[in-house]
Design an enzyme around this catalytic site. Structure first.
Site, PDB file in Angstrom:
ATOM      1  N   PRO A 234     109.532   6.644 111.830  1.00 54.00           N
ATOM      2  CA  PRO A 234     109.173   7.695 110.870  1.00 54.00           C
ATOM      3  C   PRO A 234     110.411   8.197 110.136  1.00 54.00           C
ATOM      4  O   PRO A 234     111.426   8.496 110.758  1.00 54.00           O
ATOM      5  CB  PRO A 234     108.580   8.795 111.760  1.00 54.00           C
ATOM      6  CG  PRO A 234     108.137   8.102 113.007  1.00 54.00           C
ATOM      7  CD  PRO A 234     109.109   6.980 113.201  1.00 54.00           C
TER       8      PRO A 234
ATOM      9  N   GLN B  51     102.367  10.177 112.148  1.00 61.30           N
ATOM     10  CA  GLN B  51     103.045  11.124 113.029  1.00 61.30           C
ATOM     11  C   GLN B  51     102.681  12.537 112.581  1.00 61.30           C
ATOM     12  O   GLN B  51     102.964  12.921 111.450  1.00 61.30           O
ATOM     13  CB  GLN B  51     104.561  10.933 112.972  1.00 61.30           C
ATOM     14  CG  GLN B  51     105.332  11.818 113.953  1.00 61.30           C
ATOM     15  CD  GLN B  51     106.828  11.748 113.736  1.00 61.30           C
ATOM     16  OE1 GLN B  51     107.342  12.287 112.756  1.00 61.30           O
ATOM     17  NE2 GLN B  51     107.539  11.088 114.640  1.00 61.30           N
TER      18      GLN B  51
ATOM     19  N   TYR C 234     111.333  20.801 116.060  1.00 53.32           N
ATOM     20  CA  TYR C 234     110.169  21.315 115.364  1.00 53.32           C
ATOM     21  C   TYR C 234     109.313  22.127 116.345  1.00 53.32           C
ATOM     22  O   TYR C 234     109.703  22.330 117.501  1.00 53.32           O
ATOM     23  CB  TYR C 234     109.410  20.179 114.699  1.00 53.32           C
ATOM     24  CG  TYR C 234     110.249  19.471 113.649  1.00 53.32           C
ATOM     25  CD1 TYR C 234     110.793  20.167 112.577  1.00 53.32           C
ATOM     26  CD2 TYR C 234     110.548  18.117 113.756  1.00 53.32           C
ATOM     27  CE1 TYR C 234     111.595  19.540 111.633  1.00 53.32           C
ATOM     28  CE2 TYR C 234     111.348  17.478 112.826  1.00 53.32           C
ATOM     29  CZ  TYR C 234     111.873  18.192 111.767  1.00 53.32           C
ATOM     30  OH  TYR C 234     112.671  17.573 110.841  1.00 53.32           O
TER      31      TYR C 234
ATOM     32  N   ARG D 110     106.482  11.708 120.580  1.00 52.77           N
ATOM     33  CA  ARG D 110     107.934  11.588 120.388  1.00 52.77           C
ATOM     34  C   ARG D 110     108.619  12.778 121.036  1.00 52.77           C
ATOM     35  O   ARG D 110     108.249  13.925 120.805  1.00 52.77           O
ATOM     36  CB  ARG D 110     108.300  11.502 118.907  1.00 52.77           C
ATOM     37  CG  ARG D 110     109.807  11.560 118.670  1.00 52.77           C
ATOM     38  CD  ARG D 110     110.222  11.192 117.260  1.00 52.77           C
ATOM     39  NE  ARG D 110     110.385   9.747 117.120  1.00 52.77           N
ATOM     40  CZ  ARG D 110     111.182   9.158 116.217  1.00 52.77           C
ATOM     41  NH1 ARG D 110     111.888   9.891 115.379  1.00 52.77           N
ATOM     42  NH2 ARG D 110     111.261   7.853 116.147  1.00 52.77           N
TER      43      ARG D 110
END
Length: 775
Positions: free
Chosen positions: A422, A500, A581, A629
C-alpha cells in the site's frame, strides 16, 4: 613513557615528506599490531610504540577466519605479512549443519583460518623487523598524557577500551548486551568443514560453532540462551567442569574427543557502537570502535580492515584532522552494514528454538542466509545441488523460483508471492479514486504481482490523512473502486487486488506528502480524534480523546466501508493497525494513555482494534481473506516491544486474521529506526514462526533475490514491495525474465509479450584482430 611534547595537534601528519610522526598504539591485538606495522612500513622514520598490558602469547580464543577480500588488502599493503599468513592458513569450502541427527552440507564457500597465537606471532615479528617498539606487560599511560606526548594515539584496546571510556563524552559509546552465553574452546583435531551443530536438551537448545584453524586443531564455540545456561547448571560449574559438560553434550560432533580451554569463561556478547571514532589526535580502531558477533566471523577482519584504511588515510590526506575524518567516512558505512548483518545473525541464534520444527534442508538454508548477506542467488552460485534440493523440499516445481510458487489465503490463491505494498497517492477528489488510481493500480496488476494493494482507504471524511486521500464512505466511491477492480480482473487475469481500510487518528488533517509530510493544513482543517489527546509532533493539531460513543460510531464506519469494499469487488481486505493511525494509536503504550477499559495493559490496548476487526470480519465475505497490518516496534523507548508484537499478532490470528502484514514504526515522531536492507523482515520472521500465522514481510526488500531468500528460508510467506514498484511497474515480470522463468505465475499480457525479453542495445564490443602485420 616520556618524550618531547607533541608540537602539532591537528596539523599536517608528520610522515613521508612532512617529517617524522610519533604514534602510540594502545592494545597489542591483531588490529593494533597491524596498524603499527603499516604506519612504520609507510614511513620508516616514524616512531611507533605499542602498549600491551598482557604477555605476548596471551589471547582470547583460538582461531581466526579472514576473508579473501581482507587478504587481498593485506597482500597489497604488506606482501611480507601476506606470505607468512599464506603458509599457515587452513582452507576449506564446506559448511555442515547438523540438526536432529541429519547433516546437510553446502559447498563452495571458501574459508581461510589460522591460530590466533600464530597470527599474533606473525604480526609481532613483522613489527620488530620494521623497528616498532613493542611494550608487553605494560599499562599504557593515561589517555590525556598520551595525547600530549604523541602526535597520534590509536586506541585498539578492545571492547572494554579504557581509552574510549576516558573520553566517553566525546565518543558517546552505546553498548548492548545480548541474551546468549558463550564459551570459546578448542578441540585437538580438525573439522573438515565449518560445522554448526544443534543440541536439543532437557534444559533447552544449545549450539556449537566449530571450524579448523590448524591441521590438528579446531575452534569450538558453545552458545545458548542465558536461561538455558542457568537451567543446565553451567553457572555453578568451574572452567574445567564447563569444558567437560560441553564435550559430553556435543560428543557426536567431537567424536567423543575432549575439549580444552584457554582461561575460557562464559560471557555474553556486547555490541559496541560509537557516535564518533576520533577526538583530536586520538582515534578508535577495532573492537574499541565497534563489535560484530562472532557468528559471522568479523571481529579480527574488521580490525585489520580498519588498520588498512587508517594507514591509507594518514598517507593520503594533508592534515591529521582530514585523515581521521576520511577514515571515519570510509569505515563507518562498511562497519554499520557488517553490524546489521551480525545483529541479524546474533538474533537468529538467540531465537533458534523458533526454527527447530522446519524441514531439515530448509533449516539449513535458513541458517546459511540468517545474516541476509548470503542469499538464494549466492548459494546457487556456490552450490546449485544444495539449493535445488532445498527448493524441491519447499515444493517449487522444476524451473520455478520460490517467489513464483502460489500461495493460498482462505478462498484466494495468489499466483506468486509478490505484493504491491500500500502506497498513499494523495490523488483522490472528495475521497473518489480517479483515472490516476486506475492507471497506477492497473499498471502494477499488469506488471505481474500476485496481489496489488490500494493505499490506505479512509472510512470517513474525518478519518482522512490529507484532502487527497481516497475513501469508502459513499456509493460514488464504491463505484469508482469497482471500475478499478473490474479492470484488474478483466485485463490482468490471475492478479488479485486488495483494499486497506484505515482511519488517520491523530495524524490527520495534514498537507499532501510533497507539500510537507505530517504538516498541518494552513486552512480547512477538520477535528481529530485519537486514543489519547497527544499531538503527533510539535505544531500538530491536538486530537480529542475519542469517547465511548465515538468508538461505536467509528467501529460502524469500518464495518460499512468493509461492506462497500466487498461490493466494489476487492479480493482481500487489510485492516490498518500500524504507523500511528487511529487503531495503531490504541496499541502503542506511547500513544495510548487511557485509564478506562481501552488503555493500560496490552489486553486493554488491544480491545478496540479487535472490536473493529470483528465488526469488519462479520460483514466481509467468508471466503475472502482478511489481513491486518501492524507496527511490530515503535523504534522508541517505552514503545511496543517485539515480544508484545508477537502477542498482538497472536490475538488477531485468534480472531480470524488470515495473515499479518508486519511493518514497523511511524508511530511517534521521536523514533530511531535501524534502517538497512530488509531491516523489518526479522519482525515478520519472528511472528510467523512464534505464532504460526502467515505473514507479509516489508521494509527495504528491493531485489528478487531477497524475495526468494526470505520465502525459501521460511521467514515470510509473501513479500510486499513499495518503491521498487514505483521505479518499475513491471518489476515482477522483469524478475521472471531475469531468472528465465516463463510459467503461469508471471504471465505477460498478450499486448506486452514482445517486451518479455530485454531489448538489444548498441554493440559495445569491437572485432578482435585476426592478423598481426610484420614490419
Amino acid at each position: 613513557m616520556t618524550g618531547a611534547p607533541r608540537q602539532e595537534r591537528t596539523g599536517a601528519p608528520r610522515g613521508g615528506a612532512s617529517g617524522p610522526l610519533r604514534a602510540a598504539v594502545v592494545g597489542g591485538g591483531p588490529g593494533g599490531l597491524y596498524t603499527a606495522a603499516l604506519l612504520k612500513r609507510l614511513d620508516p622514520a616514524r616512531e611507533i610504540t605499542v602498549f600491551e598490558r598482557n604477555a605476548p602469547d596471551v589471547t582470547f580464543g583460538f582461531g581466526v577466519v579472514l576473508s579473501d577480500e581482507t587478504l587481498g588488502g593485506i597482500e597489497h599493503a604488506d606482501p611480507v605479512v601476506h606470505e607468512a599468513l599464506q603458509r599457515d592458513f587452513v582452507r576449506w569450502d564446506d559448511i555442515d549443519i547438523v540438526h536432529r541427527g541429519t547433516r546437510h552440507t553446502s559447498g563452495g564457500h571458501g574459508f581461510a583460518a589460522l591460530g590466533r597465537h600464530r597470527l599474533l606471532h606473525i604480526l609481532q615479528e613483522r613489527c620488530r623487523s620494521l623497528g616498532v617498539a613493542l611494550r608487553f606487560r605494560t599499562e599504557a599511560p593515561d589517555p590525556a598524557r598520551l595525547k600530549e606526548t604523541y602526535d597520534l594515539v590509536v586506541a585498539a584496546d578492545g571492547v572494554h577500551s579504557a581509552v574510549r571510556a576516558a573520553h566517553a563524552d566525546v565518543f558517546r559509546p552505546r553498548l548492548t548486551q545480548h541474551r546468549c552465553r558463550y564459551i570459546w574452546l578448542a578441540a585437538g583435531f580438525a573439522f573438515d568443514a565449518f560445522r554448526f551443530e544443534i543440541a536439543e536438551t532437557e534444559h533447552g537448545v544449545m549450539q556449537l560453532h566449530g571450524y579448523p584453524f590448524a591441521a590438528d586443531a579446531s575452534t569450538v564455540i558453545v552458545e545458548m540462551r542465558e536461561e538455558v545456561w542457568r537451567a543446565a547448571g553451567f553457572a555453578e560449574l568451574d572452567e574445567q567442569g564447563s569444558v567437560e559438560r560441553c564435550a559430553k553434550i556435543f560428543a557426536d560432533a567431537l567424536g567423543g574427543r575432549p575439549l580444552r580451554s584457554n582461561n575460557s569463561a562464559w560471557t555474553t556478547f556486547r555490541t559496541v557502537v560509537n557516535d564518533r571514532w576520533s577526538h583530536g589526535n586520538l582515534v578508535l580502531l577495532g573492537d574499541a570502535a565497534h563489535t560484530a558477533h562472532f557468528s559471522i566471523g568479523s571481529g579480527t577482519k574488521l580490525a585489520v580492515e580498519d588498520a588498512l584504511a587508517l594507514a591509507a588515510c594518514l598517507d593520503e590526506q594533508p592534515t591529521l584532522v582530514e585523515a581521521l575524518t576520511a577514515y571515519e567516512d570510509e569505515r563507518k558505512p562498511v562497519v554499520a552494514s557488517t553490524q546489521r548483518a551480525a545483529r541479524a545473525s546474533l538474533e537468529w541464534f538467540e531465537n533458534l528454538d523458533l526454527y527447530l520444527g522446519q524441514r531439515p534442508r530448509q533449516f539449513a538454508f535458513n541458517l546459511l542466509t540468517r545474516s541476509r548477506r548470503v542469499t538464494h542467488g549466492n548459494l546457487r552460485l556456490r552450490d546449485a545441488r544444495f539449493t535445488d534440493a532445498v527448493e524441491r523440499d519447499f515444493g517449487c516445481p522444476p524451473g520455478t523460483p520460490p517467489m513464483f510458487t502460489p500461495f493460498r489465503l482462505r478462498g484466494l490463491t495468489l499466483r506468486n508471492r509478490v505484493v504491491v505494498s500500500p502506497m498513499d497517492m494523495y490523488s483522490a477528489v472528495d475521497g473518489v479514486p480517479g483515472d490516476f488510481h486506475l492507471v497506477h493500480l492497473g499498471a502494477r496488476a499488469l506488471g505481474g504481482a500476485g496481489l496489488v494493494m490500494t493505499e490506505m482507504v479512509c472510512v470517513s471524511p474525518e478519518g482522512r490523512i490529507t484532502p487527497g486521500c481516497a475513501g469508502l464512505w459513499t456509493g460514488r466511491q464504491t463505484e469508482a473502486w469497482r471500475r478499478i477492480t473490474d479492470f484488474v480482473h478483466r485485463q490482468a487475469p490471475g492478479a488479485a487486488i486488495g483494499v486497506q481500510l484505515g482511519h488517520s487518528g491523530r495524524k490527520g488533517s495534514t498537507k499532501v506528502m510533497w507539500e510537507g509530510i505530517d504538516e498541518p493544513l494552513p486552512e480547512g482543517n477538520w477535528p481529530l480524534v485519537a486514543a489519547s489527546p497527544l499531538p503527533h509532533r510539535p505544531g500538530s493539531q491536538i486530537p480529542r480523546e475519542v469517547t465511548r460513543a465515538q468508538l461505536t460510531d467509528i467501529r460502524e464506519q469500518f464495518a460499512a466501508s468493509a461492506w462497500r469494499a466487498a461490493r466494489a469487488g476487492f479480493d482481500l481486505l487489510e485492516l490498518h493497525c500500524a504507523h500511528g493511525y487511529l487503531l495503531s494509536g490504541f496499541l502503542s503504550p506511547l500513544t495510548n494513555h487511557r485509564t478506562d477499559a481501552y488503555g493500560g495493559s496490552l489486553d486493554k490496548r488491544l480491545r478496540f482494534p479487535l472490536e473493529v476487526f470483528d465488526a469488519v470480519r462479520a460483514v466481509w465475505p467468508e471466503e475472502r481473506p482478511m489481513t491486518v497490518r501492524l507496527s511490530a516496534t515503535d523504534w522508541a523507548e517505552g514503545g511496543t516491544t517485539a515480544e508484545e508484537a508477537v502477542e498482538i499478532a497472536r490475538a488477531f490470528a485468534a480472531h480470524g486474521a488470515d495473515a499479518v502484514d508486519v511493518s514497523t514504526g511511524q508511530v511517534v515522531a521521536e523514533e530511531r529506526p535501524e534502517f538497512g536492507r530488509s531491516y523489518q523482515t526479522p519482525f515478520a520472521d519472528r511472528i510467523r514462526n512464534a505464532v504460526g500465522v502467515p505473514v507479509i514481510a516489508v521494509g527495504a526488500i528491493s531485489s528478487w533475490d531477497d524475495v526468494n531468500s526470505l520465502i525459501l528460508a521460511g521467514r515470510t510467506d509473501l513479500c510486499a514491495l513499495a518503491r521498487p514498484h514505483l521505479y518499475d511497474p513491471h518489476w515482477t515480470l522483469h524478475a521472471a525474465a531475469e531468472q528465465g522463468y516463463e510459467g503461469p505465475a508471471a504471465v505477460w499480457p498478450a499486448p506486452y509479450r514482445a517486451g518479455s525479453r530485454r531489448p538489444r542495445t548498441g554493440r559495445t564490443d569491437a572485432p578482435k584482430p585476426r592478423l598481426t602485420l610484420r614490419s
